[in-house]
Design an enzyme around this catalytic site. Structure first.
Site, PDB file in Angstrom:
ATOM      1  N   ASP A 298       9.587   4.462  -2.889  1.00  0.00           N
ATOM      2  CA  ASP A 298       8.163   4.164  -3.045  1.00  0.00           C
ATOM      3  C   ASP A 298       7.765   4.434  -4.483  1.00  0.00           C
ATOM      4  OD1 ASP A 298       7.373   3.312  -0.513  1.00  0.00           O
ATOM      5  OD2 ASP A 298       7.280   5.366   0.228  1.00  0.00           O
ATOM      6  N   ASP A 335     -14.359   7.538   2.832  1.00  0.00           N
ATOM      7  CA  ASP A 335     -12.921   7.515   2.518  1.00  0.00           C
ATOM      8  C   ASP A 335     -12.479   8.926   2.131  1.00  0.00           C
ATOM      9  OD1 ASP A 335     -10.377   7.143   1.616  1.00  0.00           O
ATOM     10  OD2 ASP A 335     -10.850   5.589   0.151  1.00  0.00           O
ATOM     11  N   PHE A 367      -9.300   1.853   5.772  1.00  0.00           N
ATOM     12  CA  PHE A 367      -8.183   1.164   5.102  1.00  0.00           C
ATOM     13  C   PHE A 367      -7.003   1.048   6.060  1.00  0.00           C
ATOM     14  CE2 PHE A 367      -4.176   1.268   2.815  1.00  0.00           C
ATOM     15  CZ  PHE A 367      -4.352   0.276   1.850  1.00  0.00           C
ATOM     16  N   PHE A 373      -7.820  -3.000   2.359  1.00  0.00           N
ATOM     17  CA  PHE A 373      -9.162  -2.733   1.830  1.00  0.00           C
ATOM     18  C   PHE A 373      -9.887  -1.773   2.769  1.00  0.00           C
ATOM     19  CE2 PHE A 373      -9.616  -6.816   4.186  1.00  0.00           C
ATOM     20  CZ  PHE A 373     -10.509  -6.418   5.176  1.00  0.00           C
ATOM     21  N   ASP A 504       6.805   8.110   5.380  1.00  0.00           N
ATOM     22  CA  ASP A 504       5.964   9.169   5.936  1.00  0.00           C
ATOM     23  C   ASP A 504       4.990   8.665   6.995  1.00  0.00           C
ATOM     24  OD1 ASP A 504       4.259   7.744   4.360  1.00  0.00           O
ATOM     25  OD2 ASP A 504       3.672   9.410   3.058  1.00  0.00           O
TER      26      ASP A 504
END
EC number: 7.2.2.6
Length: 668
Positions: A298, A335, A367, A373, A504
Site C-alpha cells: 500500500d 468524518d 466514505f 467520497f 487491514d
C-alpha cells in the site's frame, strides 16, 4: 533474579530430558538412530561376549568414551530444541500475563450494569472511562481517546482511537471516554487467539522441513545399509569387524549435525518473527516469505508515513477563502478519520465555525472504498468531498481549473481532494504525506533479491506515478479498489509467482487469504486478521519487508547447515574408514591425516561430531548472516563458506583433537 535463572535452567533441563525420550525422537530419524546406537553401545559394554567384541582395558575405555559421546550428541540436540521451545513458552507466558479480569460497565436497556469481563458476550455495549482497562476486544462506536497498547504491541506511545477503530482487551484507555461494541466472547479474544497460535505453531513441521527430514532419513538409511554391508564384507574376508567401531562409523557418516539442529531451526523461526512483534499462524507462512517473488505494498503507511494532513485550501473562482473553508468543514464534520479531523482543524484556523446546530436536517454520507467520497446532504443542499474521478462520474461535471489544480498537487506528491457543492466544484483540499525515510533503500534491497514490487493506491495516476518513481517501485496501480489487490494476487500466482501483501480492512480479506504471505494489521478488522497467516501487533505495514528478510534468512540457515553437515561427512569418511580397516595396508593411501592410532582416530572423529553441534547451536537459533542479493550470488557464497568450509573444518579439528589426545597420553 537468581531464582528466575534457576527456574529457567530447570525448565530447559526438563524440556531437554523430555526431548530425549525415544517416542519424541521418533519424529527425527537421524537422532532416533543415534539414541538406538547409544542403547546398543551400552548393551555391548555390559554384555561384550554376546557380540564377540574385544574387552581388554583399552577397548573397555573406548566403549565408555563412545557411550558418553553418543549420550552428549543426543543431549546437545535435545537442549538446542529445548532452548527454542523455552523461548516460545516465554512468549505464551508473557501473553497470558496480559489477560486481565476487570469490571466492565455494560449498557443494557438504557441502564449501566457492572459485570466481570469474563461474563461479557459478543455484541455487548460497554462504556470505558479514562484510566480503565479495556475489558474485551471491541469496535469503537462512540467517542474518541488515546489507548495505551504497550502491553500488546510494545509501543510506548498511546494510540488515538476513533469511531470504527478496534480496541484490544487488556489495553488501557488513558484519555476521555469510549463506547465500544464487543467483537468477541471471553476465551476468543485477540490475546487468547495469539496464545493458541504460538502454542500451535511450535508443534507443526513446515513442508520444507518435512521434505528435508525425508531426505535426511533416506541418507541415513543408505549409510545404515553401507555399514551393515561392511560388517558382512569383513566376515567374507575372514575378519570380524568391531560393532562399536561400525556404530561410530555410522554416527559419523549420517547427517547428525543438521539432524540435531533441524527441530531447533524450525522453532527458532517462529521465535525470531515474534521478536519483531509479529505472530505467525504457522511455520509455513515464514517459509513462504523466503520464497516470495512479488510483494504488493500500500502507498499510505508503507511507502509514505501514513498520516496525511490537510495543508492548504484552494477555492474555485468566485468563492472566497472563508466560504470554501466552511464548505470543507461541513464535508468533514462527521468524518472521524484522522484526515477528516485535520481538514476540520484547518478550516477552524481559517475562520470557519461549524456546530452541530448548523447541520440540522443534514444526513451523513460515509466514505467507502467503492464510492471514494463522503460528505453531508439535505433535501436542498449537498456538500461532498472525494476523488476527482469519483466526483466527475457521480455529478457528470467537469472543470478545467480544478482538474489542472489536482494535477499540479499530484505532481508534487500530494493528494488532491476536490469538494463539490450542489453539483459544482467549490475548490480543492491539499493533503500531504511524506515518503518514509529509508524506504527507497529498502525497496532497492527487495529488488536485489529479484522480487517484483507493486504499489496499490487510491490516488490518481499522476500521484501514483510520482510516488512510485520516488520510491523505486516496479509497478503501480492508481485509483485502486480492494478488488484490484485480489486481481493482482491472482495475476501473479497464475504466472507461477509467490505473492506477499499487507491488509487491514474486511475488503482486503479475500486477497490476504489468497496471498502466500498475508500480513494483517493488529488495528485492522477481525475478518482481515482471520484471513491473514501473520499478524503484526505494531500495525506497521513496512514490516512485510522484514518478514521477507527473515524468511530468506531461515531458509538459508537450514540450507547452509545441511550443506555443512553433509560436507562434514566427506571428511569424516577419510578419517574413520582407514582407522577401521587398519589391517588392510592398501587403505593407508586415504589416511591423508596420517592418524596412526585407529582407536584414538575414531574417538577424535566422534568428539568432533559431538562438539560441532554445540558450536552451531547459536547459529541455528540466531540464523546465518543474510545480505540481500541474487540467488546465484547467495548460492556461490554459501557453497564457499559452508560447502568447502564444511570439508576443511573437520580435517583441521579432528587432527587437533587427535594430537591433543596423544599429547595427554590417551591411547585407550
Amino acid at each position: 533474579m537468581n531464582q528466575n535463572i534457576i527456574y529457567t535452567v530447570y525448565g530447559d533441563l526438563k524440556l531437554t530430558l523430555k526431548n530425549m525420550r525415544p517416542d519424541v525422537l521418533l519424529h527425527n530419524p537421524v537422532m532416533f538412530l543415534t539414541e538406538v546406537s547409544l542403547f546398543v553401545s551400552i548393551f555391548i559394554y555390559i554384555f561384550p561376549s554376546f557380540f564377540g567384541v574385544p574387552y581388554t582395558g583399552t577397548y573397555r575405555s573406548f566403549y565408555v568414551a563412545v557411550v558418553v559421546l553418543l549420550f552428549l550428541t543426543v543431549f546437545f540436540s535435545s537442549i538446542s530444541t529445548a532452548l527454542s521451545e523455552g523461548k516460545s513458552k516465554a512468549i505464551t507466558d508473557s501473553l497470558k500475563k496480559f489477560k486481565t479480569d476487570v469490571i466492565a460497565h455494560v449498557q443494557k436497556d438504557g441502564n449501566i450494569v457492572d459485570v466481570r469481563s469474563n461474563e461479557l458476550k459478543k455484541n455487548d455495549i460497554i462504556i470505558i472511562y479514562k484510566d480503565e482497562i479495556v475489558p474485551i476486544d471491541g469496535e469503537v462506536i462512540e467517542g474518541s481517546g488515546y489507548v495505551d497498547e504497550s502491553n500488546v504491541t510494545g509501543e510506548s506511545r498511546a494510540v488515538m482511537k476513533v469511531i470504527g477503530d478496534t480496541v484490544t482487551g487488556s489495553t488501557r484507555l488513558v484519555t476521555d471516554k469510549l463506547k465500544i461494541r464487543a467483537t468477541a466472547d471471553p476465551g476468543s479474544t485477540f490475546i487468547d487467539k495469539m496464545i493458541e497460535l504460538v502454542e500451535k505453531s511450535t508443534r507443526e513441521k513446515t513442508p520444507n522441513e518435512i521434505s528435508l527430514t525425508v531426505f535426511l532419513s533416506g541418507l541415513t538409511l543408505i549409510f545404515l545399509v553401507i555399514t551393515a554391508s561392511i560388517f558382512a564384507i569383513s566376515h567374507y574376508f575372514g575378519r570380524t569387524a568391531n560393532i562399536v567401531m561400525l556404530i561410530v562409523l555410522l554416527i559419523a557418516l549420517i547427517p547428525t549435525t543438521i539432524g540435531a539442529l533441524l527441530p531447533a531451526i524450525g522453532i527458532a523461526a517462529i521465535n525470531k518473527v515474534s521478536e519483531y512483534n509479529i505472530i505467525a499462524k504457522s511455520g509455513r507462512a515464514i517459509e513462504n516469505a523466503g520464497d516470495i517473488d512479488t510483494i504488493i505494498l500500500d502507498k499510505t503507511g508503507t511507502i509514505t508515513i501514513g498520516e496525511r494532513k490537510a495543508v492548504k485550501f484552494y477555492p474555485n473562482k468566485g468563492i472566497s477563502d472563508v466560504e470554501f473553508a466552511k464548505l470543507a468543514a461541513m464535508s468533514s464534520y462527521y468524518d472521524q478519520t484522522k484526515e477528516g479531523l485535520s481538514i476540520f482543524e484547518l478550516a477552524k484556523k481559517q475562520g470557519a465555525e461549524i456546530s452541530k446546530d448548523d447541520l440540522k436536517g443534514y444526513e451523513f454520507i460515509p466514505f467507502s472504498s467503492e464510492t471514494k467520497f463522503s460528505g453531508i446532504q439535505s433535501p436542498s443542499d449537498t456538500v461532498i468531498k472525494g476523488s476527482l474521478k469519483a466526483l466527475k462520474e457521480k455529478f457528470q461535471v467537469a472543470d478545467e481549473f480544478i482538474e489542472a489544480l489536482c494535477k499540479e498537487i499530484s505532481m508534487r506528491g500530494g493528494t488532491a481532494i476536490p469538494v463539490v457543492h450542489n453539483g459544482k466544484f467549490a475548490g480543492v483540499i491539499e493533503l500531504q504525506d511524506l515518503i518514509k525515510p529509508g524506504i527507497k533503500e529498502r525497496i532497492s534491497e527487495i529488488k536485489n533479491m529479484d522480487i517484483k514490487t507493486v504499489m496499490c493506491t487510491g490516488d490518481d495516476e499522476v500521484t501514483a506515478q510520482y510516488i512510485s518513481a520516488q520510491a523505486g517501485i516496479d509497478e503501480y496501480i492508481a485509483n485502486s479498489k480492494p478488488v484490484d489487490k485480489y486481481n493482482v494476487v491472482i495475476r501473479e500466482k497464475e504466472g507461477q509467482r509467490m505473492v506477499a501483501m499487507v491488509g487491514d480492512g474486511t475488503n482486503d480479506a479475500p486477497a490476504l487469504a489468497k496471498a502466500d504471505v498475508g500480513l494483517a494489521m493488529n488495528n485492522g478488522t477481525q475478518a482481515a486478521k482471520e484471513a491473514a497467516n501473520m499478524i503484526d501487533l505494531d500495525s506497521n505495514p513496512t514490516k512485510l519487508m522484514d518478514v521477507i528478510f527473515l524468511g530468506k534468512q531461515i531458509l538459508i540457515t537450514r540450507g547452509s547447515l545441511t550443506t555443512f553437515s553433509i560436507a562434514n561427512d566427506i571428511s569424516k569418511y577419510f578419517v574413520i574408514i582407514p582407522a577401521i580397516f587398519y589391517m588392510f595396508p592398501s587403505l593407508s593411501l586415504v589416511n591423508i591425516l596420517d592418524l596412526t592410532d585407529p582407536i584414538v582416530a575414531v574417538t577424535s572423529a566422534l568428539i568432533f561430531n559431538t562438539i560441532i553441534i554445540v558450536f552451531l547451536i547459536p547459529l541455528a537459533l540466531g540464523g546465518v548472516h543474510y545480505k540481500p542479493t541474487s540467488i546465484s550470488e547467495m548460492l556461490k557464497r554459501n557453497l564457499m563458506i559452508y560447502g568447502i568450509g564444511g570439508v576443511i573444518t573437520p580435517f583441521i579439528a579432528i587432527k587437533l583433537i587427535y594430537m591433543l589426545l596423544i599429547a595427554w597420553g590417551v591411547t585407550w
